[in-house]
Scaffold this motif. Sequence first.
Motif, PDB file in Angstrom:
ATOM      1  N   GLY A  88       0.815  -1.207   0.000  1.00 24.84           N
ATOM      2  CA  GLY A  88       0.000   0.000   0.000  1.00 24.84           C
ATOM      3  C   GLY A  88       0.847   1.254   0.000  1.00 24.84           C
ATOM      4  N   ARG A  89       0.682   2.082   1.037  1.00 16.83           N
ATOM      5  CA  ARG A  89       1.425   3.340   1.129  1.00 16.83           C
ATOM      6  C   ARG A  89       2.885   3.121   1.508  1.00 16.83           C
ATOM      7  NH1 ARG A  89      -2.465   4.320  -1.213  1.00 16.83           N
ATOM      8  NH2 ARG A  89      -3.963   6.021  -0.928  1.00 16.83           N
ATOM      9  N   ALA A  90       3.277   1.890   1.751  1.00 13.31           N
ATOM     10  CA  ALA A  90       4.684   1.577   2.034  1.00 13.31           C
ATOM     11  C   ALA A  90       5.229   0.715   0.901  1.00 13.31           C
ATOM     12  CB  ALA A  90       4.821   0.867   3.375  1.00 13.31           C
ATOM     13  N   SER A  91       5.101   1.205  -0.320  1.00  7.80           N
ATOM     14  CA  SER A  91       5.536   0.468  -1.499  1.00  7.80           C
ATOM     15  C   SER A  91       6.785   1.099  -2.103  1.00  7.80           C
ATOM     16  CB  SER A  91       4.415   0.440  -2.549  1.00  7.80           C
ATOM     17  OG  SER A  91       3.255  -0.178  -2.035  1.00  7.80           O
ATOM     18  N   SER A  92       7.486   0.305  -2.880  1.00  7.05           N
ATOM     19  CA  SER A  92       8.696   0.774  -3.553  1.00  7.05           C
ATOM     20  C   SER A  92       8.631   0.398  -5.025  1.00  7.05           C
ATOM     21  CB  SER A  92       9.952   0.153  -2.928  1.00  7.05           C
ATOM     22  OG  SER A  92      10.017   0.409  -1.550  1.00  7.05           O
ATOM     23  N   ARG A  93       9.427   1.094  -5.796  1.00  8.03           N
ATOM     24  CA  ARG A  93       9.529   0.775  -7.216  1.00  8.03           C
ATOM     25  C   ARG A  93      10.999   0.774  -7.614  1.00  8.03           C
ATOM     26  NH1 ARG A  93       5.555   3.560 -11.453  1.00  8.03           N
ATOM     27  NH2 ARG A  93       4.166   2.430 -10.056  1.00  8.03           N
ATOM     28  N   LYS A  94      11.381  -0.246  -8.365  1.00  7.70           N
ATOM     29  CA  LYS A  94      12.770  -0.370  -8.795  1.00  7.70           C
ATOM     30  C   LYS A  94      12.917   0.149 -10.217  1.00  7.70           C
ATOM     31  CE  LYS A  94      16.615  -3.659  -8.997  1.00  7.70           C
ATOM     32  NZ  LYS A  94      17.029  -5.073  -8.777  1.00  7.70           N
ATOM     33  N   PHE A  95      13.907   1.000 -10.418  1.00  9.46           N
ATOM     34  CA  PHE A  95      14.187   1.576 -11.726  1.00  9.46           C
ATOM     35  C   PHE A  95      15.527   1.035 -12.222  1.00  9.46           C
ATOM     36  CE2 PHE A  95      11.464   4.481  -9.461  1.00  9.46           C
ATOM     37  CZ  PHE A  95      10.541   4.884 -10.409  1.00  9.46           C
ATOM     38  N   GLU A  96      15.565   0.597 -13.457  1.00 11.75           N
ATOM     39  CA  GLU A  96      16.786   0.051 -14.042  1.00 11.75           C
ATOM     40  C   GLU A  96      17.163   0.841 -15.288  1.00 11.75           C
ATOM     41  OE1 GLU A  96      16.042  -4.071 -14.727  1.00 11.75           O
ATOM     42  OE2 GLU A  96      16.277  -4.620 -12.610  1.00 11.75           O
ATOM     43  N   PHE A  97      18.449   1.124 -15.418  1.00  4.76           N
ATOM     44  CA  PHE A  97      18.970   1.877 -16.552  1.00  4.76           C
ATOM     45  C   PHE A  97      20.212   1.170 -17.079  1.00  4.76           C
ATOM     46  CE2 PHE A  97      16.874   4.760 -13.653  1.00  4.76           C
ATOM     47  CZ  PHE A  97      16.053   5.510 -14.487  1.00  4.76           C
ATOM     48  N   SER A  98      20.536   1.446 -18.298  1.00  2.00           N
ATOM     49  CA  SER A  98      21.749   0.873 -18.879  1.00  2.00           C
ATOM     50  C   SER A  98      22.256   1.784 -19.981  1.00  2.00           C
ATOM     51  CB  SER A  98      21.474  -0.529 -19.433  1.00  2.00           C
ATOM     52  OG  SER A  98      20.512  -0.478 -20.474  1.00  2.00           O
ATOM     53  N   ASP A 124      27.521  -0.061 -18.889  1.00  2.00           N
ATOM     54  CA  ASP A 124      27.095  -0.489 -17.560  1.00  2.00           C
ATOM     55  C   ASP A 124      25.579  -0.541 -17.432  1.00  2.00           C
ATOM     56  OD1 ASP A 124      29.769  -0.579 -16.468  1.00  2.00           O
ATOM     57  OD2 ASP A 124      29.717   1.615 -16.559  1.00  2.00           O
ATOM     58  N   LYS A 125      25.163  -1.308 -16.430  1.00  2.00           N
ATOM     59  CA  LYS A 125      23.768  -1.345 -16.018  1.00  2.00           C
ATOM     60  C   LYS A 125      23.701  -0.939 -14.553  1.00  2.00           C
ATOM     61  CE  LYS A 125      22.142  -5.011 -19.119  1.00  2.00           C
ATOM     62  NZ  LYS A 125      21.469  -6.347 -19.189  1.00  2.00           N
ATOM     63  N   PHE A 126      22.715  -0.162 -14.208  1.00  2.00           N
ATOM     64  CA  PHE A 126      22.570   0.226 -12.815  1.00  2.00           C
ATOM     65  C   PHE A 126      21.091   0.396 -12.497  1.00  2.00           C
ATOM     66  CE2 PHE A 126      23.174   3.953 -15.417  1.00  2.00           C
ATOM     67  CZ  PHE A 126      22.229   4.858 -14.965  1.00  2.00           C
ATOM     68  N   SER A 127      20.770   0.361 -11.214  1.00  2.00           N
ATOM     69  CA  SER A 127      19.381   0.450 -10.773  1.00  2.00           C
ATOM     70  C   SER A 127      19.315   1.128  -9.416  1.00  2.00           C
ATOM     71  CB  SER A 127      18.750  -0.942 -10.694  1.00  2.00           C
ATOM     72  OG  SER A 127      19.399  -1.726  -9.713  1.00  2.00           O
ATOM     73  N   PHE A 128      18.140   1.599  -9.066  1.00  2.00           N
ATOM     74  CA  PHE A 128      17.914   2.135  -7.730  1.00  2.00           C
ATOM     75  C   PHE A 128      16.454   1.908  -7.362  1.00  2.00           C
ATOM     76  CE2 PHE A 128      16.761   5.668 -10.456  1.00  2.00           C
ATOM     77  CZ  PHE A 128      15.652   6.220  -9.831  1.00  2.00           C
ATOM     78  N   THR A 129      16.187   1.918  -6.078  1.00  2.00           N
ATOM     79  CA  THR A 129      14.840   1.707  -5.558  1.00  2.00           C
ATOM     80  C   THR A 129      14.328   2.993  -4.940  1.00  2.00           C
ATOM     81  OG1 THR A 129      15.283  -0.630  -5.111  1.00  2.00           O
ATOM     82  CG2 THR A 129      13.422   0.369  -3.955  1.00  2.00           C
ATOM     83  N   ALA A 130      13.114   3.385  -5.292  1.00  2.00           N
ATOM     84  CA  ALA A 130      12.498   4.599  -4.755  1.00  2.00           C
ATOM     85  C   ALA A 130      11.263   4.224  -3.950  1.00  2.00           C
ATOM     86  CB  ALA A 130      12.120   5.556  -5.880  1.00  2.00           C
ATOM     87  N   ASP A 131      11.183   4.737  -2.741  1.00  2.00           N
ATOM     88  CA  ASP A 131       9.976   4.589  -1.926  1.00  2.00           C
ATOM     89  C   ASP A 131       9.036   5.721  -2.318  1.00  2.00           C
ATOM     90  OD1 ASP A 131      11.054   2.417  -0.498  1.00  2.00           O
ATOM     91  OD2 ASP A 131      12.116   3.780   0.841  1.00  2.00           O
ATOM     92  N   HIS A 132       7.975   5.396  -3.050  1.00  2.00           N
ATOM     93  CA  HIS A 132       7.158   6.464  -3.621  1.00  2.00           C
ATOM     94  C   HIS A 132       5.964   6.853  -2.752  1.00  2.00           C
ATOM     95  CE1 HIS A 132       4.423   3.262  -5.059  1.00  2.00           C
ATOM     96  NE2 HIS A 132       5.512   2.647  -5.458  1.00  2.00           N
TER      97      HIS A 132
END
Length: 221
Positions: free
Chosen positions: A25-35, A39-47
């Motif tokens: 619910g309101r304590a959800s996260s979303r993972k973003f991946e880029f390349s 290189d490939k990299f990612s980060f997680t955002a608590d939205h």
Amino acid sequence: MCAIRLRELGVKSVIFDTGKRGPGGRASSRKFEFSDSEDKFSFTADHACQFFTAQTPTFKRFVQRWENEGYVKRCFENPSDLSLIDLTDSEISHEKPTARVPRLSQESLGIPGFVGVGGMGALWERLGESLEIHTDTWVASARRHDGTWRLFKDSRGEKELCPEREFSAIVISHCGKCAERLMRNANAPAPHRILRARFGPKQPSPHILQIQSVFVLVAAV
């Protein structure tokens, strides 16, 4: 949290969650991946929820257990978090050339803050591993009959969720307006009366819950 506590008391429960990627619910996260080419990299955002605190004895016991198991960690403990951020005129406005904005810290909160290890969403994914959870599921209506509850995917009560099961009680973890809609035709007039709600900037009536919008900005730097 309710389902976790019920499980500890020996009561079996079923969770219906509208989240497509998992519960929280309101304590959800979303993972973003880029390349790029190398290189490939990612980060997680608590939205939604960025951190939480534990103030009651019961919740403190839960959080202590999560901390021991590595599900959460304390935040705002680094001495650098007590520093102030200098913002230049280009970052604010020409009328106010500088400003000093204090960061959150345990000193300013008065109590420890906690974040999920791997994001807030990761906490609820771990806690939900031992629970029966139906994700991407919307409960559109509920009906009470002979002391039990039946849940439906549609407002007309034609498409039943778990038709082979009856529930002795339901717990609604939703905003006031959606909870009121669920109880509107549920043959439960008493809870429906106390759940009546309206969106708006002004209180419509002493007997109606006022709900206002909450806007959240997520930025990655």
